[in-house]
Design a protein around this motif. Structure first.
Motif, PDB file in Angstrom:
ATOM      1  N   PRO A 328       0.767  -1.170   0.038  1.00  0.00           N
ATOM      2  CA  PRO A 328      -0.002  -0.142   0.076  1.00  0.00           C
ATOM      3  C   PRO A 328       0.921   1.421  -0.009  1.00  0.00           C
ATOM      4  CG  PRO A 328      -0.059  -1.044   2.263  1.00  0.00           C
ATOM      5  CD  PRO A 328       0.589  -2.318   1.319  1.00  0.00           C
ATOM      6  N   ASN A 329       2.173   1.323   0.352  1.00  0.00           N
ATOM      7  CA  ASN A 329       2.948   2.469   0.429  1.00  0.00           C
ATOM      8  C   ASN A 329       4.122   2.085  -0.561  1.00  0.00           C
ATOM      9  OD1 ASN A 329       4.148   4.915   0.987  1.00  0.00           O
ATOM     10  ND2 ASN A 329       4.612   4.248   3.127  1.00  0.00           N
ATOM     11  N   LYS A 330       3.902   2.605  -1.557  1.00  0.00           N
ATOM     12  CA  LYS A 330       4.967   2.539  -2.706  1.00  0.00           C
ATOM     13  C   LYS A 330       5.296   3.933  -3.168  1.00  0.00           C
ATOM     14  CE  LYS A 330       4.814  -0.185  -6.021  1.00  0.00           C
ATOM     15  NZ  LYS A 330       4.231  -1.066  -7.245  1.00  0.00           N
ATOM     16  N   ILE A 331       6.458   3.833  -3.900  1.00  0.00           N
ATOM     17  CA  ILE A 331       6.986   5.098  -4.720  1.00  0.00           C
ATOM     18  C   ILE A 331       7.832   4.614  -5.778  1.00  0.00           C
ATOM     19  CG2 ILE A 331       9.270   5.306  -3.507  1.00  0.00           C
ATOM     20  CD1 ILE A 331       8.259   8.302  -3.330  1.00  0.00           C
ATOM     21  N   GLY A 332       7.207   5.240  -7.030  1.00  0.00           N
ATOM     22  CA  GLY A 332       7.917   5.268  -8.125  1.00  0.00           C
ATOM     23  C   GLY A 332       8.320   4.077  -9.019  1.00  0.00           C
ATOM     24  N   VAL A 333       8.084   2.896  -8.739  1.00  0.00           N
ATOM     25  CA  VAL A 333       8.567   1.655  -9.020  1.00  0.00           C
ATOM     26  C   VAL A 333       7.482   0.744  -9.721  1.00  0.00           C
ATOM     27  CG1 VAL A 333       9.838  -0.507  -8.911  1.00  0.00           C
ATOM     28  CG2 VAL A 333      10.809   1.750  -8.308  1.00  0.00           C
ATOM     29  N   LEU A 334       7.321   0.437 -10.787  1.00  0.00           N
ATOM     30  CA  LEU A 334       6.287  -0.666 -11.375  1.00  0.00           C
ATOM     31  C   LEU A 334       7.265  -1.746 -11.959  1.00  0.00           C
ATOM     32  CD1 LEU A 334       3.246  -0.802 -12.060  1.00  0.00           C
ATOM     33  CD2 LEU A 334       3.784  -0.337 -14.379  1.00  0.00           C
ATOM     34  N   SER A 335       7.206  -2.881 -11.328  1.00  0.00           N
ATOM     35  CA  SER A 335       7.669  -4.000 -11.474  1.00  0.00           C
ATOM     36  C   SER A 335       6.454  -5.124 -11.988  1.00  0.00           C
ATOM     37  CB  SER A 335       8.613  -4.804 -10.331  1.00  0.00           C
ATOM     38  OG  SER A 335       9.983  -4.266 -10.279  1.00  0.00           O
ATOM     39  N   PHE A 336       7.075  -5.679 -13.213  1.00  0.00           N
ATOM     40  CA  PHE A 336       5.715  -6.471 -13.867  1.00  0.00           C
ATOM     41  C   PHE A 336       6.232  -7.573 -14.533  1.00  0.00           C
ATOM     42  CE2 PHE A 336       7.114  -2.959 -16.698  1.00  0.00           C
ATOM     43  CZ  PHE A 336       6.885  -3.560 -17.885  1.00  0.00           C
ATOM     44  N   LEU A 337       5.347  -8.390 -15.097  1.00  0.00           N
ATOM     45  CA  LEU A 337       5.434  -9.684 -15.883  1.00  0.00           C
ATOM     46  C   LEU A 337       4.391  -9.623 -16.885  1.00  0.00           C
ATOM     47  CD1 LEU A 337       6.318 -12.439 -13.232  1.00  0.00           C
ATOM     48  CD2 LEU A 337       7.966 -11.395 -15.007  1.00  0.00           C
ATOM     49  N   LEU A 338       4.523 -10.033 -18.088  1.00  0.00           N
ATOM     50  CA  LEU A 338       3.459 -10.148 -19.116  1.00  0.00           C
ATOM     51  C   LEU A 338       3.599 -11.618 -19.532  1.00  0.00           C
ATOM     52  CD1 LEU A 338       4.294  -7.484 -21.902  1.00  0.00           C
ATOM     53  CD2 LEU A 338       2.412  -7.625 -20.086  1.00  0.00           C
ATOM     54  N   ASP A 339       2.458 -12.259 -19.592  1.00  0.00           N
ATOM     55  CA  ASP A 339       2.063 -13.582 -19.701  1.00  0.00           C
ATOM     56  C   ASP A 339       2.958 -14.228 -21.054  1.00  0.00           C
ATOM     57  OD1 ASP A 339       0.588 -13.788 -17.463  1.00  0.00           O
ATOM     58  OD2 ASP A 339      -1.303 -13.865 -18.404  1.00  0.00           O
ATOM     59  N   GLY A 340       3.796 -15.265 -20.795  1.00  0.00           N
ATOM     60  CA  GLY A 340       4.355 -15.756 -21.822  1.00  0.00           C
ATOM     61  C   GLY A 340       5.532 -15.156 -22.573  1.00  0.00           C
ATOM     62  N   ALA A 341       5.962 -14.149 -21.817  1.00  0.00           N
ATOM     63  CA  ALA A 341       7.061 -13.291 -22.315  1.00  0.00           C
ATOM     64  C   ALA A 341       8.002 -13.218 -21.234  1.00  0.00           C
ATOM     65  CB  ALA A 341       6.365 -11.838 -22.481  1.00  0.00           C
ATOM     66  N   HIS A 342       9.286 -13.299 -21.781  1.00  0.00           N
ATOM     67  CA  HIS A 342      10.631 -12.991 -20.878  1.00  0.00           C
ATOM     68  C   HIS A 342      10.695 -11.637 -20.680  1.00  0.00           C
ATOM     69  CE1 HIS A 342      14.439 -13.418 -19.532  1.00  0.00           C
ATOM     70  NE2 HIS A 342      14.353 -14.755 -19.056  1.00  0.00           N
ATOM     71  N   PRO A 343      11.132 -10.952 -19.598  1.00  0.00           N
ATOM     72  CA  PRO A 343      11.435  -9.765 -19.049  1.00  0.00           C
ATOM     73  C   PRO A 343      12.505  -9.268 -20.411  1.00  0.00           C
ATOM     74  CG  PRO A 343      11.249 -10.815 -17.088  1.00  0.00           C
ATOM     75  CD  PRO A 343      11.348 -11.876 -18.327  1.00  0.00           C
ATOM     76  N   ALA A 344      13.496 -10.127 -20.621  1.00  0.00           N
ATOM     77  CA  ALA A 344      14.761  -9.570 -21.474  1.00  0.00           C
ATOM     78  C   ALA A 344      13.978  -9.321 -22.853  1.00  0.00           C
ATOM     79  CB  ALA A 344      15.709 -10.622 -21.681  1.00  0.00           C
ATOM     80  N   ASP A 345      13.096 -10.013 -23.290  1.00  0.00           N
ATOM     81  CA  ASP A 345      12.370  -9.689 -24.403  1.00  0.00           C
ATOM     82  C   ASP A 345      11.708  -8.514 -24.468  1.00  0.00           C
ATOM     83  OD1 ASP A 345      13.463 -12.194 -25.601  1.00  0.00           O
ATOM     84  OD2 ASP A 345      11.987 -13.419 -24.968  1.00  0.00           O
ATOM     85  N   ILE A 346      10.976  -8.068 -23.403  1.00  0.00           N
ATOM     86  CA  ILE A 346      10.187  -7.170 -23.274  1.00  0.00           C
ATOM     87  C   ILE A 346      10.872  -5.826 -23.319  1.00  0.00           C
ATOM     88  CG2 ILE A 346       8.537  -5.698 -21.478  1.00  0.00           C
ATOM     89  CD1 ILE A 346       7.642  -8.614 -20.606  1.00  0.00           C
ATOM     90  N   GLY A 347      11.939  -6.042 -22.728  1.00  0.00           N
ATOM     91  CA  GLY A 347      12.945  -5.013 -22.695  1.00  0.00           C
ATOM     92  C   GLY A 347      13.574  -4.358 -23.981  1.00  0.00           C
ATOM     93  N   PHE A 348      13.802  -5.517 -24.849  1.00  0.00           N
ATOM     94  CA  PHE A 348      14.461  -5.323 -25.988  1.00  0.00           C
ATOM     95  C   PHE A 348      13.361  -4.546 -27.071  1.00  0.00           C
ATOM     96  CE2 PHE A 348      14.869  -6.881 -30.536  1.00  0.00           C
ATOM     97  CZ  PHE A 348      16.515  -6.399 -30.739  1.00  0.00           C
ATOM     98  N   ILE A 349      12.171  -5.054 -27.103  1.00  0.00           N
ATOM     99  CA  ILE A 349      11.241  -4.511 -27.788  1.00  0.00           C
ATOM    100  C   ILE A 349      10.676  -3.055 -27.294  1.00  0.00           C
ATOM    101  CG2 ILE A 349       8.743  -4.790 -28.676  1.00  0.00           C
ATOM    102  CD1 ILE A 349       9.163  -7.665 -28.459  1.00  0.00           C
ATOM    103  N   LEU A 350      10.968  -2.899 -26.142  1.00  0.00           N
ATOM    104  CA  LEU A 350      10.512  -1.494 -25.812  1.00  0.00           C
ATOM    105  C   LEU A 350      11.782  -0.537 -25.895  1.00  0.00           C
ATOM    106  CD1 LEU A 350       8.222  -2.482 -24.259  1.00  0.00           C
ATOM    107  CD2 LEU A 350       8.757  -1.422 -21.960  1.00  0.00           C
ATOM    108  N   ASP A 351      13.019  -1.038 -26.033  1.00  0.00           N
ATOM    109  CA  ASP A 351      14.056  -0.170 -26.290  1.00  0.00           C
ATOM    110  C   ASP A 351      13.819   0.159 -27.970  1.00  0.00           C
ATOM    111  OD1 ASP A 351      16.637   1.196 -25.932  1.00  0.00           O
ATOM    112  OD2 ASP A 351      17.364  -0.648 -27.214  1.00  0.00           O
ATOM    113  N   ARG A 352      13.528  -0.654 -28.936  1.00  0.00           N
ATOM    114  CA  ARG A 352      13.307  -0.478 -29.980  1.00  0.00           C
ATOM    115  C   ARG A 352      12.284   0.770 -30.355  1.00  0.00           C
ATOM    116  NH1 ARG A 352      17.064  -2.512 -29.858  1.00  0.00           N
ATOM    117  NH2 ARG A 352      17.727  -0.688 -30.146  1.00  0.00           N
TER     118      ARG A 352
END
Length: 405
Positions: A328-352
């Protein structure tokens, strides 16, 4: 309250950069913040007009370098409400600051003593205590968290005993954004006579740090997470503790008297600052503090809260997206997962798409294991981010979701 975010952004040269032809959307602020022109100018000005070693020259440049260097220390001391400027010890960053305390602690602990850390720790505030306890034959106890990433205060209290010599915990979790009740935790630890170290790496950039009010014995942080340069940080400690704390490194500057067979250490802050320091880094950090102090802290908090709330709403509405860390007490960080997706792949696509985030274990492997995951994708917000950039993040995530389906 209102904040002119565009005027604020204009002070950060790198925010006008493009990546693959797309505007940079920088959302990796928990790793490092960007630098305003005032900080860049302070560093350049030192090297172009004042460059000299400090404390030891009998000439104008050295005197001026020393003045700027020590003024930066005074700025940091004022910023965190230190009791005295000599309580501010320059380090290479949060990691070295914790190591200074842990190295000394390993010499002060005895077999049967206990140290406490939490499941939320960055490696720098965990492995250090592991090593200190191993050297001394002491025990390291770990305070658990709930599934939402909130610290279990009842478990914290139960682990405290007269054997507890030091308690360490983060002000804010770098991986989840959880804000710990550091004053409450400190009060509980002090009841059993334990020293308290707060890892402020993620907390310092949000302002309002008052070490006197917190009541801790040590507060540590890095300049580069406070809009300052890399390679510089701060160990704040109570003067009466630092005056007798075992020295970390030995060499020049920290000596009071030396012969060929023995030496004695100087007074604070020198006794814990061996060798030529990062003078430009300290001056840059001082400039960052002075720049930050001119801002409306309440307006900044309001803006950052709005960013996180807006991002959280969009995350909860995106099918297949799971937020990791919902305290309930958070600041500035959104850590997450997408179903069926590796975080590294998410990062690569977002970088593009020009969107910069962090992926992986966030230097918190035990915490990731606690959740049964290898890591996360992490978007972390700062004062210069905008709601439009949150929209860009989720537009890029929808594209990644479609490509990785």
């Amino acid at each position: 309250m209102s904040l002119d975010v565009n005027a604020l952004r204009a002070q950060f040269p790198i925010l006008s950069k493009t990546v693959d032809g797309k505007p940079l959307v920088y959302l990796d602020n928990a790793a490092t913040t960007q630098k305003p022109q005032a900080v860049i100018d302070a560093i350049v000005d030192f090297y172009t007009g004042t460059n000299a070693n400090v404390h030891r020259g009998a000439h104008h440049l050295s005197d001026e370098a020393t003045r700027r260097y020590e003024n930066a220390r005074a700025s940091v001391a004022s910023f965190i409400n230190a009791g005295a400027r000599e309580e501010v010890i320059w380090t290479a960053g949060t990691t070295e600051a914790i190591n200074i305390v842990a190295n000394g602690l390993s010499q002060l602990l005895a077999e049967g003593d206990e140290v406490m850390a939490t499941e939320l720790e960055h490696h720098a505030n965990l492995v250090t205590w592991q090593q200190a306890c191993r050297k001394a034959g002491a025990t390291l106890n770990i305070v658990p968290i709930f599934d939402n990433g909130e610290l279990d205060i009842e478990a914290f209290e139960k682990l405290l005993s007269d054997k507890t010599k030091l308690v360490a915990f983060p002000h804010v979790s770098n991986a989840l954004g959880t804000v710990n009740p550091i004053k409450v935790l400190t009060e509980k630890a002090k009841r059993v006579g334990a020293w308290v170290l707060v890892d402020g790496a993620q907390g310092i950039a949000h302002g309002g740090v008052d070490v006197q009010d917190i009541g801790c014995d040590f507060y540590v942080f890095s300049g580069h997470k406070l809009f300052g340069p890399t390679g510089i940080g701060c160990l704040w400690g109570k003067k009466e503790i630092l005056e007798s704390w075992p020295v970390w490194q030995v060499g020049g500057e920290m000596i009071k008297d030396v012969s060929y067979h023995e030496a004695t250490w100087g007074a604070l802050p020198n006794r814990l600052e061996a060798g030529t320091p990062n003078i430009a880094g300290a001056i840059g950090m001082g400039a960052a503090v002075e720049w930050f102090k001119q801002l409306d802290i309440e307006a900044l908090h309001e803006h950052e809260t709005a960013l996180l709330n807006y991002a959280t709403e969009q995350a909860e509405a995106l099918d297949g997206m799971r937020i990791v860390g919902t305290a309930p007490n958070k600041i500035g960080v959104l850590s997450f997962l997408l179903d069926g997706a590796h975080p590294a792949d998410i990062g690569f696509i977002l970088d593009r798409q020009g969107v910069a985030i962090r992926t992986g274990d966030n230097c918190a492997q035990p915490l990731m294991k606690r959740f049964g995951i290898p890591g996360t994708a992490r978007a972390s917000f700062s004062i210069y981010n905008t709601l439009e950039e949150v929209d860009s993040l989720f537009a890029a995530l929808k594209k990644a979701k479609m490509m990785l389906a």
